[in-house]
Scaffold this motif. Structure first.
Motif, PDB file in Angstrom:
ATOM      1  N   MET A 179     -11.379  -6.404  -8.543  1.00 46.98           N
ATOM      2  CA  MET A 179     -10.845  -5.619  -9.662  1.00 46.98           C
ATOM      3  C   MET A 179      -9.334  -5.443  -9.557  1.00 46.98           C
ATOM      4  N   LEU A 180      -8.854  -5.301  -8.327  1.00 42.58           N
ATOM      5  CA  LEU A 180      -7.426  -5.057  -8.116  1.00 42.58           C
ATOM      6  C   LEU A 180      -6.579  -6.326  -8.222  1.00 42.58           C
ATOM      7  N   GLN A 181      -7.236  -7.461  -8.467  1.00 42.09           N
ATOM      8  CA  GLN A 181      -6.452  -8.676  -8.729  1.00 42.09           C
ATOM      9  C   GLN A 181      -5.804  -8.600 -10.102  1.00 42.09           C
ATOM     10  N   SER A 182      -6.335  -7.764 -10.984  1.00 43.93           N
ATOM     11  CA  SER A 182      -5.709  -7.511 -12.282  1.00 43.93           C
ATOM     12  C   SER A 182      -4.448  -6.681 -12.068  1.00 43.93           C
ATOM     13  N   ARG A 183      -3.325  -7.170 -12.550  1.00 43.83           N
ATOM     14  CA  ARG A 183      -2.063  -6.446 -12.364  1.00 43.83           C
ATOM     15  C   ARG A 183      -2.121  -5.048 -12.952  1.00 43.83           C
ATOM     16  N   GLN A 184      -2.768  -4.939 -14.119  1.00 46.47           N
ATOM     17  CA  GLN A 184      -2.860  -3.645 -14.776  1.00 46.47           C
ATOM     18  C   GLN A 184      -3.665  -2.649 -13.935  1.00 46.47           C
ATOM     19  N   THR A 185      -4.800  -3.120 -13.397  1.00 44.70           N
ATOM     20  CA  THR A 185      -5.629  -2.254 -12.564  1.00 44.70           C
ATOM     21  C   THR A 185      -4.907  -1.895 -11.271  1.00 44.70           C
ATOM     22  N   ALA A 186      -4.278  -2.891 -10.643  1.00 45.42           N
ATOM     23  CA  ALA A 186      -3.553  -2.630  -9.394  1.00 45.42           C
ATOM     24  C   ALA A 186      -2.437  -1.622  -9.631  1.00 45.42           C
ATOM     25  N   ARG A 187      -1.726  -1.778 -10.755  1.00 46.41           N
ATOM     26  CA  ARG A 187      -0.625  -0.861 -11.049  1.00 46.41           C
ATOM     27  C   ARG A 187      -1.135   0.566 -11.242  1.00 46.41           C
ATOM     28  N   LYS A 188      -2.301   0.700 -11.870  1.00 43.03           N
ATOM     29  CA  LYS A 188      -2.879   2.024 -12.108  1.00 43.03           C
ATOM     30  C   LYS A 188      -3.119   2.758 -10.782  1.00 43.03           C
ATOM     31  N   TYR A 189      -3.670   2.056  -9.799  1.00 39.57           N
ATOM     32  CA  TYR A 189      -3.967   2.707  -8.523  1.00 39.57           C
ATOM     33  C   TYR A 189      -2.730   2.871  -7.656  1.00 39.57           C
ATOM     34  N   ARG A 190      -1.790   1.946  -7.765  1.00 42.44           N
ATOM     35  CA  ARG A 190      -0.550   2.105  -7.002  1.00 42.44           C
ATOM     36  C   ARG A 190       0.269   3.274  -7.536  1.00 42.44           C
ATOM     37  N   ASP A 191       0.214   3.484  -8.849  1.00 45.47           N
ATOM     38  CA  ASP A 191       0.901   4.638  -9.422  1.00 45.47           C
ATOM     39  C   ASP A 191       0.199   5.933  -9.051  1.00 45.47           C
ATOM     40  N   ARG A 192      -1.116   5.853  -8.906  1.00 43.93           N
ATOM     41  CA  ARG A 192      -1.862   7.060  -8.566  1.00 43.93           C
ATOM     42  C   ARG A 192      -1.704   7.418  -7.096  1.00 43.93           C
ATOM     43  N   PHE A 193      -1.953   6.431  -6.197  1.00 45.20           N
ATOM     44  CA  PHE A 193      -1.890   6.694  -4.760  1.00 45.20           C
ATOM     45  C   PHE A 193      -0.556   6.205  -4.216  1.00 45.20           C
ATOM     46  N   LYS A 194       0.430   7.098  -4.237  1.00 43.05           N
ATOM     47  CA  LYS A 194       1.776   6.705  -3.809  1.00 43.05           C
ATOM     48  C   LYS A 194       1.991   6.908  -2.312  1.00 43.05           C
ATOM     49  N   HIS A 195       1.087   7.634  -1.695  1.00 47.94           N
ATOM     50  CA  HIS A 195       1.167   7.845  -0.251  1.00 47.94           C
ATOM     51  C   HIS A 195      -0.212   7.564   0.334  1.00 47.94           C
ATOM     52  N   ILE A 196      -0.283   6.613   1.273  1.00 46.63           N
ATOM     53  CA  ILE A 196      -1.560   6.187   1.846  1.00 46.63           C
ATOM     54  C   ILE A 196      -1.556   6.462   3.346  1.00 46.63           C
ATOM     55  N   ILE A 197      -2.643   7.082   3.819  1.00 38.92           N
ATOM     56  CA  ILE A 197      -2.827   7.344   5.248  1.00 38.92           C
ATOM     57  C   ILE A 197      -4.164   6.738   5.659  1.00 38.92           C
ATOM     58  N   VAL A 198      -4.159   5.931   6.720  1.00 37.82           N
ATOM     59  CA  VAL A 198      -5.388   5.311   7.225  1.00 37.82           C
ATOM     60  C   VAL A 198      -5.596   5.742   8.674  1.00 37.82           C
ATOM     61  N   ASP A 199      -6.715   6.415   8.918  1.00 38.84           N
ATOM     62  CA  ASP A 199      -7.068   6.841  10.273  1.00 38.84           C
ATOM     63  C   ASP A 199      -7.887   5.745  10.957  1.00 38.84           C
ATOM     64  N   GLU A 200      -7.846   5.703  12.284  1.00 39.29           N
ATOM     65  CA  GLU A 200      -8.596   4.715  13.076  1.00 39.29           C
ATOM     66  C   GLU A 200      -8.300   3.292  12.607  1.00 39.29           C
ATOM     67  N   TYR A 201      -7.020   3.001  12.434  1.00 38.46           N
ATOM     68  CA  TYR A 201      -6.615   1.723  11.850  1.00 38.46           C
ATOM     69  C   TYR A 201      -7.022   0.528  12.703  1.00 38.46           C
ATOM     70  N   GLN A 202      -7.247   0.744  13.983  1.00 38.36           N
ATOM     71  CA  GLN A 202      -7.645  -0.374  14.849  1.00 38.36           C
ATOM     72  C   GLN A 202      -9.023  -0.912  14.480  1.00 38.36           C
ATOM     73  N   ASP A 203      -9.797  -0.155  13.701  1.00 35.53           N
ATOM     74  CA  ASP A 203     -11.161  -0.563  13.347  1.00 35.53           C
ATOM     75  C   ASP A 203     -11.233  -1.313  12.021  1.00 35.53           C
ATOM     76  N   ILE A 204     -10.108  -1.572  11.387  1.00 33.26           N
ATOM     77  CA  ILE A 204     -10.113  -2.174  10.066  1.00 33.26           C
ATOM     78  C   ILE A 204     -10.533  -3.641  10.140  1.00 33.26           C
ATOM     79  N   ASN A 205     -11.369  -4.078   9.187  1.00 32.96           N
ATOM     80  CA  ASN A 205     -11.795  -5.477   9.150  1.00 32.96           C
ATOM     81  C   ASN A 205     -11.053  -6.218   8.032  1.00 32.96           C
ATOM     82  N   PRO A 206     -11.226  -7.530   7.892  1.00 34.67           N
ATOM     83  CA  PRO A 206     -10.425  -8.282   6.918  1.00 34.67           C
ATOM     84  C   PRO A 206     -10.528  -7.787   5.483  1.00 34.67           C
ATOM     85  N   VAL A 207     -11.731  -7.410   5.017  1.00 37.75           N
ATOM     86  CA  VAL A 207     -11.833  -6.978   3.614  1.00 37.75           C
ATOM     87  C   VAL A 207     -11.222  -5.590   3.421  1.00 37.75           C
ATOM     88  N   GLN A 208     -11.374  -4.713   4.398  1.00 36.21           N
ATOM     89  CA  GLN A 208     -10.748  -3.393   4.296  1.00 36.21           C
ATOM     90  C   GLN A 208      -9.227  -3.532   4.328  1.00 36.21           C
TER      91      GLN A 208
END
Length: 536
Positions: A179-208
């Motif tokens: 869904m986020l491959q759509s520029r319009q959709t990606a822009r909507k979420y990037r405008d909404r979530f301007k600050h991102i925090i990820v906990d336990e980042y060492q556990d992230i897999n390729p799709v995450q």
């Protein structure tokens, strides 16, 4: 009312303050017991103090338990604004994105429902359908369909899901990426979530990781928190390289290391540090214990798996100051020698494989000491599962309620073993090393510290020795006051009687922090049969 800036950082040390108040992309290296959740909570408070609307903050982690803890801590620091921040797991985030961008209702299949569907499609056994489900899950989590042997089954399975307007839990990450491959959709979420925090980042897999990149875009406001030394989920597809390469992936990022350990004694911290330094794929750091040196780590050699269990029971009863019929029969022991008051919930017994748990349960059952085996639900846990499932179901089908019959079906993918830990139970906790991550106890026993179990090479090929060492590191750093590493000189496992050597990892722990103890073989009575487990 918001706190003044100086008060906002009350109780934080120098490096925690720096991480909480940093502007821009940040890698926070947070070793065990260094207060990472508290630091994240104060970072959220700092952003809101800087007039960032709470709705523009996204905080994600990997388990419902961790997300709940983060919400509680954030609420303590921020107040009512904390409820406006999205704090949840990657799967909950993915579910929300799908719901936002679809007008129709859909189903989310559990692993049990996946297996049932695959079994009907393959016209094969449940076991083969389970293996197929695991392979398909790995394919989806690696962002590729490289398993040619599974391609036909994969395509049939995907077609069947579409026909039923259903997703599996891996789709909750994969579908939002599409869904986020759509520029319009990606822009909507990037405008909404301007600050991102990820906990336990060492556990992230390729799709995450890909989902994060889609949401972050060219943002300079991505903060990740974690510890490469606690990366223990490679078998699930987690890639430690994402953590190690963060500063390359987000140019201009800064690294801050939390070094002060509030949890464990000096002996435990330094012993664990001496062990993990043997790994090469890590971010170098030196933890500083703030507690006293404490007692040395006990390295206990016992005759066999039953003696292992008996030694643990004896230690617990000594600390509790009591004596059971079990101990009196075995040892003729009298009064305990405890000077401190303990609860049963202060003790944890940790092991590498589920195969080790049977004897431990036998011994605990005979002793009368209450225990909880992580992975088994109590009534309180069932209630918690129902509440969590009802919340997720409300996002998918707002006007329907979830039936209790779906608890078993959805739990295997929705909740991790750590989510089933009941901190309210006054019982000794028994669990695997993987399940222990994120927990802490005053006294910890790690059993089966033998070559073949740690590292776990028995009946396995291609074992990642560094990840096995990280597993032991995670187990050791769960202990606050006392740590006991136990190895048996004889063990019945997987249908055979073994004579294992001590784990090579034990030899990597600096001698100055350990105390070696040997429990000698019990004299065999005349005509006493050999004892071995036929239940494995």
């Amino acid at each position: 009312m918001r706190k003044a800036m100086p008060l906002l950082f009350d109780g934080l040390n120098e490096f925690q303050r720096k991480a909480a108040a940093f502007d821009g992309s940040l890698l926070t290296v947070a070793g065990p017991g260094t207060g990472k959740t508290l630091t994240i909570a104060h970072r959220l408070a700092y952003l809101i103090h800087q007039n960032v609307p709470p709705e523009e903050i996204l905080a994600v982690t990997f388990t419902n338990r961790a997300a709940r803890e983060m919400r509680v801590r954030a609420g303590d620091v921020i107040g009512s604004d904390a409820s406006k921040i999205f704090i949840g797991t990657f799967h909950l985030l993915g579910l929300k994105i799908i719901k936002d961008n679809r007008t129709d209702d859909f189903l989310v299949y559990s692993r049990e429902e996946q297996v049932k569907l695959l079994k009907s499609l393959m016209n094969d056994s449940t076991r083969k359908a389970q293996r197929a489900a695991e392979q398909i899950s790995r394919m989806k989590n690696s962002l590729g369909n490289e398993d040619c042997e599974m391609q036909e089954a994969y395509e049939s399975y995907e077609a069947a899901l579409r026909q039923r307007n259903a997703f599996d839990f891996d789709d909750l990450i994969k579908i939002p990426i599409g869904m986020l491959q759509s520029r319009q959709t990606a822009r909507k979420y990037r405008d909404r979530f301007k600050h991102i925090i990820v906990d336990e980042y060492q556990d992230i897999n390729p799709v995450q990781y890909q989902l994060l990149k889609c949401l972050a875009g060219n943002s300079g406001n991505v903060c990740v928190v974690g510890d490469a030394d606690q990366a223990i989920y490679g078998f699930r597809g987690a890639d430690i390289e994402n953590f190690l390469n963060f500063e390359k992936d987000f140019p201009g990022a800064t690294r801050i290391t939390l070094t002060e350990n509030y949890r464990s004694t000096g002996a435990i911290v330094n012993a664990a540090d001496g062990l993990i330094k043997h790994n090469e794929r890590r971010v170098d750091k030196k933890l500083v214990p703030l507690k006293e040196k404490g007692v040395p780590i006990a390295i206990l050699s016992v005759p066999d798996e039953y003696a292992e269990g008996a030694a643990i029971i004896r230690k617990i009863e000594e600390r509790m100051g009591g004596t059971s019929h079990y101990q009196m029969v075995r040892n003729g022991s009298g009064r305990g020698d405890s000077e401190r008051s303990f609860r049963f919930s202060d003790f944890a017994v940790i092991f590498r494989t589920h195969a080790q748990s049977k004897v431990l349960e036998e011994v605990f059952a005979a002793s009368g000491i209450p225990y909880q085996m992580i992975g088994r639900r109590s009534s309180a846990q069932v209630e918690e599962i129902e509440e969590t499932l009802a919340y997720l179901q409300s996002l998918i089908h707002p006007h329907e309620t979830i039936g209790s019959g779906r608890i078993d079906a959805l739990e295997s993918k929705l909740l991790t073993a750590a989510d089933l830990f009941d901190p309210r139970a006054d019982a000794v906790t028994l669990m695997t090393l993987h399940m222990a991550k994120g927990l802490e106890f005053p006294i910890v026993f790690i059993t089966g510290c033998e070559d073949g179990l740690l590292p776990c090479t028995i009946m396995k090929e291609g074992v990642d020795i560094e990840e096995e060492r990280r597993l032991l590191y995670v187990g050791m750093t769960r202990a606050k006051d006392e740590l006991h590493l136990i190895y048996a000189r004889s063990r019945f496992l997987y249908g055979q009687r073994l004579a294992p050597s001590p784990s090579p990892f034990i030899g990597e722990i600096p001698e100055e922090f350990i105390s070696n103890i040997t429990v000698h073989d019990r004299a065999k009575k005349k005509n006493e049969p050999d004892r071995q487990l036929g239940l494995f």
